[in-house]
Motif scaffolding. Sequence first.
Motif, PDB file in Angstrom:
ATOM      1  N   TYR A 478      47.723  38.120  37.117  1.00  0.00           N
ATOM      2  CA  TYR A 478      46.184  37.912  37.187  1.00  0.00           C
ATOM      3  C   TYR A 478      45.577  38.130  36.090  1.00  0.00           C
ATOM      4  CZ  TYR A 478      46.209  36.766  42.410  1.00  0.00           C
ATOM      5  OH  TYR A 478      46.273  35.931  43.461  1.00  0.00           O
ATOM      6  N   VAL A 479      44.375  37.534  36.153  1.00  0.00           N
ATOM      7  CA  VAL A 479      43.303  37.497  34.833  1.00  0.00           C
ATOM      8  C   VAL A 479      41.912  37.962  35.397  1.00  0.00           C
ATOM      9  CG1 VAL A 479      42.243  36.374  32.991  1.00  0.00           C
ATOM     10  CG2 VAL A 479      44.555  35.671  33.568  1.00  0.00           C
ATOM     11  N   ILE A 480      41.521  39.001  34.854  1.00  0.00           N
ATOM     12  CA  ILE A 480      40.110  39.485  35.147  1.00  0.00           C
ATOM     13  C   ILE A 480      39.143  38.492  34.249  1.00  0.00           C
ATOM     14  CG2 ILE A 480      38.410  41.095  35.315  1.00  0.00           C
ATOM     15  CD1 ILE A 480      40.882  43.221  35.989  1.00  0.00           C
ATOM     16  N   SER A 481      38.554  37.629  34.668  1.00  0.00           N
ATOM     17  CA  SER A 481      37.973  36.878  33.746  1.00  0.00           C
ATOM     18  C   SER A 481      36.443  36.992  33.706  1.00  0.00           C
ATOM     19  CB  SER A 481      38.038  35.212  34.278  1.00  0.00           C
ATOM     20  OG  SER A 481      37.785  35.085  35.656  1.00  0.00           O
ATOM     21  N   GLY A 482      35.938  37.869  34.620  1.00  0.00           N
ATOM     22  CA  GLY A 482      34.566  38.392  34.663  1.00  0.00           C
ATOM     23  C   GLY A 482      34.366  39.620  35.016  1.00  0.00           C
ATOM     24  N   THR A 483      33.366  40.473  34.496  1.00  0.00           N
ATOM     25  CA  THR A 483      33.162  41.755  34.779  1.00  0.00           C
ATOM     26  C   THR A 483      31.708  42.090  34.703  1.00  0.00           C
ATOM     27  OG1 THR A 483      33.701  42.752  32.570  1.00  0.00           O
ATOM     28  CG2 THR A 483      35.381  42.588  33.934  1.00  0.00           C
ATOM     29  N   SER A 484      31.244  43.218  35.093  1.00  0.00           N
ATOM     30  CA  SER A 484      29.899  43.495  34.461  1.00  0.00           C
ATOM     31  C   SER A 484      29.921  43.884  33.258  1.00  0.00           C
ATOM     32  CB  SER A 484      29.358  44.941  35.437  1.00  0.00           C
ATOM     33  OG  SER A 484      30.545  45.873  35.392  1.00  0.00           O
ATOM     34  N   PRO A 485      28.819  43.971  32.389  1.00  0.00           N
ATOM     35  CA  PRO A 485      28.575  44.016  31.191  1.00  0.00           C
ATOM     36  C   PRO A 485      29.347  45.234  30.674  1.00  0.00           C
ATOM     37  CG  PRO A 485      26.591  43.073  31.826  1.00  0.00           C
ATOM     38  CD  PRO A 485      27.342  43.519  33.241  1.00  0.00           C
ATOM     39  N   ASP A 486      29.132  46.221  31.175  1.00  0.00           N
ATOM     40  CA  ASP A 486      29.832  47.382  30.918  1.00  0.00           C
ATOM     41  C   ASP A 486      31.573  47.470  31.375  1.00  0.00           C
ATOM     42  OD1 ASP A 486      29.988  47.844  33.555  1.00  0.00           O
ATOM     43  OD2 ASP A 486      29.126  49.767  33.742  1.00  0.00           O
ATOM     44  N   GLY A 487      31.928  46.459  31.818  1.00  0.00           N
ATOM     45  CA  GLY A 487      33.375  46.311  32.015  1.00  0.00           C
ATOM     46  C   GLY A 487      33.829  46.989  33.407  1.00  0.00           C
ATOM     47  N   ARG A 488      32.914  47.880  34.038  1.00  0.00           N
ATOM     48  CA  ARG A 488      33.437  48.600  35.130  1.00  0.00           C
ATOM     49  C   ARG A 488      33.704  47.883  36.377  1.00  0.00           C
ATOM     50  NH1 ARG A 488      30.868  51.477  39.521  1.00  0.00           N
ATOM     51  NH2 ARG A 488      28.784  50.706  39.010  1.00  0.00           N
ATOM     52  N   LEU A 489      32.871  46.718  36.821  1.00  0.00           N
ATOM     53  CA  LEU A 489      32.946  46.097  38.166  1.00  0.00           C
ATOM     54  C   LEU A 489      33.767  44.957  37.666  1.00  0.00           C
ATOM     55  CD1 LEU A 489      29.500  46.710  39.586  1.00  0.00           C
ATOM     56  CD2 LEU A 489      31.575  47.771  40.120  1.00  0.00           C
ATOM     57  N   VAL A 490      34.616  44.628  38.691  1.00  0.00           N
ATOM     58  CA  VAL A 490      35.342  43.344  38.376  1.00  0.00           C
ATOM     59  C   VAL A 490      34.670  42.192  39.329  1.00  0.00           C
ATOM     60  CG1 VAL A 490      37.737  41.956  39.066  1.00  0.00           C
ATOM     61  CG2 VAL A 490      37.608  44.411  38.206  1.00  0.00           C
ATOM     62  N   GLU A 491      33.987  41.188  38.481  1.00  0.00           N
ATOM     63  CA  GLU A 491      33.372  40.322  39.047  1.00  0.00           C
ATOM     64  C   GLU A 491      34.121  38.799  39.554  1.00  0.00           C
ATOM     65  OE1 GLU A 491      30.471  41.274  40.365  1.00  0.00           O
ATOM     66  OE2 GLU A 491      29.167  41.834  38.890  1.00  0.00           O
ATOM     67  N   LEU A 492      35.075  38.504  38.439  1.00  0.00           N
ATOM     68  CA  LEU A 492      35.707  37.106  38.834  1.00  0.00           C
ATOM     69  C   LEU A 492      37.280  37.330  38.434  1.00  0.00           C
ATOM     70  CD1 LEU A 492      34.666  34.337  38.863  1.00  0.00           C
ATOM     71  CD2 LEU A 492      34.399  34.274  36.593  1.00  0.00           C
ATOM     72  N   ILE A 493      38.127  36.661  39.206  1.00  0.00           N
ATOM     73  CA  ILE A 493      39.524  36.896  38.891  1.00  0.00           C
ATOM     74  C   ILE A 493      40.161  35.411  39.023  1.00  0.00           C
ATOM     75  CG2 ILE A 493      39.631  39.250  39.696  1.00  0.00           C
ATOM     76  CD1 ILE A 493      40.951  37.919  42.556  1.00  0.00           C
ATOM     77  N   GLU A 494      41.233  35.497  38.456  1.00  0.00           N
ATOM     78  CA  GLU A 494      41.916  34.165  38.439  1.00  0.00           C
ATOM     79  C   GLU A 494      43.393  34.278  38.157  1.00  0.00           C
ATOM     80  OE1 GLU A 494      41.194  31.978  34.016  1.00  0.00           O
ATOM     81  OE2 GLU A 494      39.376  32.691  35.284  1.00  0.00           O
ATOM     82  N   LEU A 495      44.301  33.172  38.561  1.00  0.00           N
ATOM     83  CA  LEU A 495      45.485  33.326  38.585  1.00  0.00           C
ATOM     84  C   LEU A 495      46.226  32.305  37.328  1.00  0.00           C
ATOM     85  CD1 LEU A 495      48.316  34.666  39.479  1.00  0.00           C
ATOM     86  CD2 LEU A 495      48.156  32.606  41.266  1.00  0.00           C
TER      87      LEU A 495
END
Length: 534
Positions: A478-495
């Motif tokens: 999986y890829v974490i393609s979007g996060t909160s600007p500080d990187g803490r919150l995972v906002e967007l994932i893709e395979l």
Amino acid sequence: MSKFVFVTGGVVSSIGKGIVAASLGRLLKSRNYNVSILKLDPYLNVDPGTMSPYQHGEVFVTEDGAETDLDLGHYERFTNTAMSRLNSVTTGSIYQAVINKERRGGYNGGTVQVIPHITAEIRERIHRVALNSGADVVITEIGGTVGDIESLPFLEAIREFRGDVGRHDIAYVHVTLLPYIGTSGEIKTKPTQHSVKELRSIGIQPDILVCRCDREISKELRHKIGGFCGVPTKAVIPALDADSIYTVPLSLEKQGLCREILDVLQLTDYASDMASWAELVQKLRHPGPAVKVALVGKYVQLNDAYLSVVEALRHACLEQDASLNLHWICAEQIEQQGAEILLEGIHAIVVPGGFGNRGVDGKVAAIQWAREKKIPFLGLCLGMQCAVIEWARNIAGLINASSAELEPHTNHPVIHLLPEQQDIRELGGTMRLGVSPCRIMEGTLAWNLYRKDIVYERHRHRYEFNNAYRNLFLESGYVISGTSPDGRLVELIELSGHPFFTACQYHPEFLSRLGLSHPLFRGLIAAAQHNQSC
């Protein structure tokens, strides 16, 4: 100084006041007037945030985090203007404000009454929208139907509003129904007459009547209605049933609604530019090949529960020269019959947001089908959380992995409560709500769709991806393609290695517009078209 238009409704509920208000907003904007639209809802809930979608349809979320009626979505989509919490007013919020003021001694020991205190608070809310928006015209839709007991304070408030502004600063529009009786072959005007009589008994004389009907209304009939209701014939505006809500502004423009409003308000009737809107409507009427999209949800028995998602799909299909063949799939039916039975032949799958564990296993099964069969997939909010649960159970080998919301004692809470939600006990208005920035990672599918480093999306959730599982998640493809600007919150994932498989914690459907679809939905439909041709 702002001018004010009040839209009331009679005869039956759900008559289309919201679409009339949104259409009028569109027509005024086409003449370069600045517009703001607000909804006065008569229910006692402070907002619809804790209500079942079966009660009131979807909850629309504004940029500043208000949970509002779905009509605000229509207002935004038609006018392309962001609304705020000021644009949504309920009886509950009015009484809450008045009682709080009384408890603070704000009425100097006086007796607090519906008139003048409740009605004064309502009027103040309308003035507040005018002051904060700076709009040339503020359109106010009054929920419910004339004759409803709960609507009376709002109707009294807009009657009193005449004393706050000049005579030509206010216009009353009443939306009614003209039923057709097939056995007699007649359009009946009596319900409209009685509805206007009820409105006049309150002290409001409508300036304009918008008459819903399923067939043409003769000039003679319009003259009769105007005569009985005290409205000029030219101000009796037919509103025939339309093939799409997006055709309504064009129809009302042709019938002269905006011209009559401007005449009452003594504003200049500038040339209207609805050419681009008309082109989009023409495209809607002549769509390209159909794309089969499955919407796998919990509330599919009521289409309004996913209104913005459906509109976002329509917008994306329009831009991709496709027509939407939407399949409403109940997640619980997937649990009973299997994904292979209900999803065979589908070109794309959408799993929207929601709450509670009913139907979750069906959503997880639909996501597994999309992953294994290489079907384009888009998950929204809970849809993303279900995608994480599906990965945990079927790829990472975390047996019975779940969300802490659904199973508080699970051994593998791959979705858990936001830290800032830990001590919150009240449900209404306490989630992560409104617009937040999301940082997009270069080289990802999301980057190819957005083409931006930072995007701003609207949220409505309490739970998030559990970072304790982040490394395991990344190691499995999986890829974490979007996060909160500080990187803490995972906002967007893709395979990776999938034609189109992405899910977001936010609600992109709230930002989609006719002629300007959201990148995630546009990408989904493009991938579905490619899947269809393979």
